[in-house]
Write an enzyme that holds these catalytic residues in place. Structure first.
Site, PDB file in Angstrom:
ATOM      1  N   PHE A 109     -13.030  -1.553  -7.361  1.00  0.00           N
ATOM      2  CA  PHE A 109     -14.010  -0.523  -7.462  1.00  0.00           C
ATOM      3  C   PHE A 109     -13.927   0.184  -8.830  1.00  0.00           C
ATOM      4  O   PHE A 109     -13.499   0.435  -9.648  1.00  0.00           O
ATOM      5  CB  PHE A 109     -13.624   0.638  -6.431  1.00  0.00           C
ATOM      6  CG  PHE A 109     -13.619   0.184  -5.134  1.00  0.00           C
ATOM      7  CD1 PHE A 109     -14.046  -0.908  -4.466  1.00  0.00           C
ATOM      8  CD2 PHE A 109     -13.174   1.088  -3.955  1.00  0.00           C
ATOM      9  CE1 PHE A 109     -13.939  -1.580  -3.431  1.00  0.00           C
ATOM     10  CE2 PHE A 109     -13.329   0.536  -2.655  1.00  0.00           C
ATOM     11  CZ  PHE A 109     -13.521  -0.586  -2.395  1.00  0.00           C
TER      12      PHE A 109
ATOM     13  N   HIS B 158      -3.927  -6.610   0.636  1.00  0.00           N
ATOM     14  CA  HIS B 158      -4.492  -5.911  -0.488  1.00  0.00           C
ATOM     15  C   HIS B 158      -3.731  -4.770  -0.901  1.00  0.00           C
ATOM     16  O   HIS B 158      -3.868  -3.639  -0.293  1.00  0.00           O
ATOM     17  CB  HIS B 158      -5.901  -5.577  -0.293  1.00  0.00           C
ATOM     18  CG  HIS B 158      -6.438  -5.650  -1.371  1.00  0.00           C
ATOM     19  ND1 HIS B 158      -5.965  -5.489  -2.886  1.00  0.00           N
ATOM     20  CD2 HIS B 158      -7.961  -5.410  -1.867  1.00  0.00           C
ATOM     21  CE1 HIS B 158      -6.868  -5.181  -3.750  1.00  0.00           C
ATOM     22  NE2 HIS B 158      -8.038  -5.134  -3.043  1.00  0.00           N
TER      23      HIS B 158
ATOM     24  N   HIS C 213      -9.417 -13.440  -6.225  1.00  0.00           N
ATOM     25  CA  HIS C 213      -8.931 -11.910  -5.711  1.00  0.00           C
ATOM     26  C   HIS C 213      -9.221 -12.126  -4.171  1.00  0.00           C
ATOM     27  O   HIS C 213      -8.379 -11.278  -3.511  1.00  0.00           O
ATOM     28  CB  HIS C 213     -10.025 -11.073  -6.290  1.00  0.00           C
ATOM     29  CG  HIS C 213     -10.057  -9.659  -6.096  1.00  0.00           C
ATOM     30  ND1 HIS C 213      -9.000  -8.931  -6.347  1.00  0.00           N
ATOM     31  CD2 HIS C 213     -11.095  -8.685  -5.540  1.00  0.00           C
ATOM     32  CE1 HIS C 213      -9.240  -7.637  -5.917  1.00  0.00           C
ATOM     33  NE2 HIS C 213     -10.370  -7.493  -5.564  1.00  0.00           N
TER      34      HIS C 213
ATOM     35  N   GLU D  58     -17.224 -14.036  -5.917  1.00  0.00           N
ATOM     36  CA  GLU D  58     -16.210 -14.702  -6.602  1.00  0.00           C
ATOM     37  C   GLU D  58     -16.366 -16.185  -6.583  1.00  0.00           C
ATOM     38  O   GLU D  58     -16.020 -16.917  -7.605  1.00  0.00           O
ATOM     39  CB  GLU D  58     -14.798 -14.381  -6.387  1.00  0.00           C
ATOM     40  CG  GLU D  58     -13.698 -14.763  -6.880  1.00  0.00           C
ATOM     41  CD  GLU D  58     -12.426 -14.293  -6.441  1.00  0.00           C
ATOM     42  OE1 GLU D  58     -11.434 -14.407  -7.437  1.00  0.00           O
ATOM     43  OE2 GLU D  58     -12.403 -13.886  -5.418  1.00  0.00           O
TER      44      GLU D  58
ATOM     45  N   LYS E 206      -3.792 -12.903  -0.533  1.00  0.00           N
ATOM     46  CA  LYS E 206      -4.284 -11.569   0.113  1.00  0.00           C
ATOM     47  C   LYS E 206      -4.238 -11.694   1.589  1.00  0.00           C
ATOM     48  O   LYS E 206      -4.134 -11.004   2.454  1.00  0.00           O
ATOM     49  CB  LYS E 206      -5.422 -10.863  -0.102  1.00  0.00           C
ATOM     50  CG  LYS E 206      -5.349 -10.246  -1.540  1.00  0.00           C
ATOM     51  CD  LYS E 206      -6.575  -9.717  -2.016  1.00  0.00           C
ATOM     52  CE  LYS E 206      -6.402  -8.825  -3.215  1.00  0.00           C
ATOM     53  NZ  LYS E 206      -6.530  -9.656  -4.479  1.00  0.00           N
TER      54      LYS E 206
ATOM     55  N   CYS F 160      -8.362  -1.849  -8.252  1.00  0.00           N
ATOM     56  CA  CYS F 160      -7.445  -3.165  -7.805  1.00  0.00           C
ATOM     57  C   CYS F 160      -7.043  -3.877  -8.903  1.00  0.00           C
ATOM     58  O   CYS F 160      -6.371  -4.683  -8.610  1.00  0.00           O
ATOM     59  CB  CYS F 160      -8.174  -3.865  -6.578  1.00  0.00           C
ATOM     60  SG  CYS F 160      -8.593  -2.620  -5.280  1.00  0.00           S
TER      61      CYS F 160
END
Length: 417
Positions: free
Chosen positions: A403, A342, A305, A316, A337, A165
């Site tokens: 990831f 996403h 994010h 976060e 998002k 991502c």
């Protein structure tokens, strides 16, 4: 050596909120949700029946049929976004030094639909190998960068970044570094993804990573909310034209903002889970702010994010407090998002656009679908819940985490000569 300045002179996108920049920003500041039942395949057998697909997408509006058949949808989205960005930047391709013009493009997966289709046909045909000659050129993640460079005859640096991502944020940082080191004048950079497929939805369902709120798709992406149950997948592409400052000024380009800094780090923790205390996120935000020669208190807006996952949202917000201290409570922060879904490898570029538009228009796009804050999250932080906020934005930071523990942060600031 003296580093060159880098500016943003063009942008383009196609995603669940719109087929272009104007539609996308208009729906974003209205707080529109792009989530809806999946239309590209029968999702009834899956745990998740919805996503943020590109609405009413017809490739034949953009490509001749023989051309469209040679591209996976992730490449089609790349070409559409890049074309808008090039037009938006007003580039005169006839006089541009194309030896110093490059393309760096990110995708987390590449041609997932193409791979699935070819293997399905192979199995259904009793394992008889009659593969399409375009199977490999449609599938590989670097092919979007190749197609863009071929279309515009850009002969400078040309490659793809793959970091889940964070892919398109890493692409933008690479392009930024090439320009400020004097190795190129201009780049088309960004990312695209088409993972709303049987394999994509099935794979993320198996990981229990995506929402299953099938009764209410539009409110399924709920960053920081106590009722969140995973992220919502999105499709699309986003492109930015990054240009060396003097090069842009010489050709009379309009300048949206300055690309001021980029940071990269690794969580070094787990293949899918963030470090629980936001260790990598803290490092990457500090690195980006330092690279921009700014102080934490110079940042006005952070595009988080903010995926709407339990572990990610907590980590976060801890990192934001680690980096900004008391100034964290003066920041406007939000997760777009909640509206776009996403976009995996394309999400960094789309959120970079949102950050640049926040600077350009002095508006903070909201975090929609807020009902009740997770009690483990600091309630004094301004998440811009449910409604766009007007405020001056001199500098914005945009986070993307992938990831594998891949982290990237970008800093943009108002352009001043």
């Amino acid at each position: 050596m003296e580093l060159k300045r880098v500016v943003v002179t063009g942008m383009g996108t196609i995603n669940a909120l719109g087929h272009n920049l104007t539609e996308t920003w208009g729906n974003m500041i209205k707080g529109v949700s792009g989530a809806a039942p999946i239309t590209s395949f029968d999702a009834s057998k899956f745990k998740t029946h919805f996503a943020c697909e590109v609405k009413n997408y017809d490739p034949l509006k953009y490509f001749k049929k023989p051309v469209a058949r040679k591209m996976d949808k992730f490449t089609q989205f790349a070409m559409i976004a890049a074309e808008e960005a090039v037009k938006d930047a007003g580039i005169n391709l006839d006089v541009l030094n194309k030896d110093r013009a490059g393309v760096i493009w990110g995708s987390g997966i590449g041609g997932l639909q193409t791979f699935k289709d070819e293997i399905t046909e192979y199995v259904q045909n009793d394992f008889t190998p009659h593969f399409n000659p375009f199977f490999i050129p449609k599938m590989i993640a670097d092919i979007a960068a190749g197609h863009i460079s071929i279309k515009y005859d850009f002969r400078g640096p040309n490659f793809a970044t793959v970091s889940a991502c964070a892919s398109s944020s890493h692409a933008l940082i690479d392009a930024y570094n090439y320009i400020r080191l004097g190795k190129a004048d201009i780049f088309i950079s960004g990312g695209s993804e088409h993972a709303v497929t049987e394999a994509g939805v099935g794979g993320f369902n198996a990981m229990r990573a995506i929402s299953t709120r099938n009764d209410d798709p539009k409110t399924a992406s709920r960053p920081f909310d106590i009722g969140r149950d995973g992220f919502v997948m999105g499709d699309g592409g986003a492109a930015l034209i990054l240009e060396e400052y003097e090069h842009a000024i010489k050709r009379g380009a309009k300048i949206y903002a300055e690309f001021a800094g980029g940071g990269m780090s690794a969580d070094a923790n787990h293949i899918t889970a963030p470090h629980p205390e936001g260790r990598g996120a803290t490092v990457v935000m500090k690195s980006a702010v330092d690279d921009a020669n700014l102080k934490p208190e110079d940042i006005d807006y952070v595009n988080l994010h903010g995926t709407s996952t339990g572990l990610g949202d907590l980590a976060e917000t801890k990192a934001v407090l680690n980096v900004f201290g008391k100034h964290a409570y003066n920041l406007s922060i939000s997760s777009t998002k909640s509206m776009t879904g996403h976009l995996l490898g394309a999400t960094g570029a789309l959120e970079a656009i949102a950050s640049v538009m926040a600077i350009t228009h002095n508006q903070i796009p909201p975090t929609i679908n807020h009902f009740e804050l997770d009690p483990n999250i600091d309630s004094k932080l301004d998440f811009t819940f449910n409604k766009t906020k007007k405020r001056e934005v001199k500098a914005a930071l945009s986070n993307t985490f992938g990831f594998g523990g891949h982290n990237a942060s970008l800093v943009f600031k108002k352009f001043e000569k």
